[in-house]
Design an enzyme around this catalytic site. Structure first.
Site, PDB file in Angstrom:
ATOM      1  CE1 TYR A 120       3.901  61.116  45.795  1.00  0.00           C
ATOM      2  CE2 TYR A 120       5.777  58.689  46.188  1.00  0.00           C
ATOM      3  CZ  TYR A 120       5.181  59.901  45.767  1.00  0.00           C
ATOM      4  OH  TYR A 120       5.668  60.455  44.316  1.00  0.00           O
TER       5      TYR A 120
ATOM      6  CE  LYS B  58       2.768  59.078  42.698  1.00  0.00           C
ATOM      7  NZ  LYS B  58       2.539  60.151  41.064  1.00  0.00           N
TER       8      LYS B  58
END
Ligand SMILES: NC(=O)c1ccc[n+]([C@@H]2O[C@H](COP(=O)([O-])OP(=O)(O)OC[C@H]3O[C@@H](n4cnc5c(N)ncnc54)[C@H](O)[C@@H]3O)[C@@H](O)[C@H]2O)c1
Length: 257
Positions: free
Chosen positions: A153, A157
């Site tokens: 993640y 991101k």
């Protein structure tokens, strides 16, 4: 500025995306709510005060063919796309790299990073034909620091900010404005999934959040209002920016989750 714009919101079936659909429709825009689960995007549209201004589309943003079909359906419906909100996203399992299954890495990069790229790539020809458009990518506090997500993640991101900056460099002078929203802890299904995955030994989240400047969860509507602002001409001078909306989380530099 034209009165009624056509907006595409991915991940429109819940959380921030559903709030974005509601806010854009409330200000008079037409909105395509795109999501992986048909029932969820249909519910978003059905619950609007004015459902006739919205279209529910089932599409997986990580699938290039589904993205092409989705953008084609929006253009058939509306004739143009003025604003793209790349909001769809998934969290990971918070594992350190040596424990991350390749499937988890691949899925996280596919949805959180390839998805925004595919959607941008698909809408850009229409925006370029009118030298106008706004793209808003939903990034995260995990775009700046470790520990607010896991390996996949956080990497994805961080990548969303790189995508935002490169799109700005390539298309800003051609009339297309691209920015990122970087939320902190926001009360949505994704946040609930993060908490569920972390087991029993995590601190009480409400108590932890109180240690931060805002002292509470962000409401999805607060993110949606930043999106409508960024899509407006009032934000005409904002290009390539990561707009942090985290209640002071990054400033306080401790993960409340
Ligand atoms: N909630 C938070 O605390 C938080 C913090 C920072 C960033 N974010 C980001 O905000 C965005 C919205 O998340 P949310 O918090 O509203 O969570 P959410 O789970 O309520 O919404 C995400 C939506 O994306 C959809 N989706 C997932 N994979 C998809 C795919 N492949 N194709 C199409 N749709 C897909 C889901 O069905 C869901 O409706 C995400 O990009 C997330 O990473 C959330």
């Amino acid at each position: 500025m034209q009165d009624e714009r056509v907006v595409v919101v991915t991940g429109g079936g819940s959380g921030m995306g559903r709030a974005m659909v509601q806010e854009f429709v409330a200000q008079g825009d037409r909105v395509a709510a795109v999501g992986r689960t048909r029932e969820k995007v249909e519910a978003t549209v059905a619950e609007l005060d004015d459902p006739g201004r919205a279209l529910a589309i089932e599409a997986d943003v990580s699938d290039p063919e589904a993205v092409a079909r989705c953008v084609g359906a929006v253009l058939d419906w509306s004739g143009r796309i003025d604003v793209l909100c790349n909001n769809a996203g998934i969290i990971d399992s918070y594992r350190p790299a040596h424990e991350v299954p390749l499937e988890e890495w691949d899925e996280n990069i596919a949805v959180n990073l390839t998805g925004p790229f595919l959607m941008a790539r698909a809408v850009l020809p229409d925006m370029l034909s009118r030298s106008a458009g706004v793209i808003i990518n939903v990034a995260s506090t995990a775009s700046f620091s470790a520990a607010t997500g896991g390996t996949a993640y956080t990497a994805a991101k961080h990548g969303v900010l790189g995508l935002t900056r490169q799109l700005t460099f390539d298309y800003g002078k051609l009339g297309i404005r691209v920015n990122a929203i970087c939320p902190g802890a926001t009360l949505t299904g994704l946040a609930e999934a993060m908490l569920a995955d972390q087991g029993d030994d995590v601190p009480d989240v409400e108590e932890e959040l109180r240690r931060f400047p805002a002292g509470r969860w962000c409401e999805p509507r607060e993110i949606a209002r930043l999106a409508t602002y960024l899509a407006s001409d009032d934000a005409a001078f904002i290009h390539g920016s990561p707009l942090v909306i985290d209640g002071g989380w990054l400033t306080a530099a401790r993960n409340p989750l």
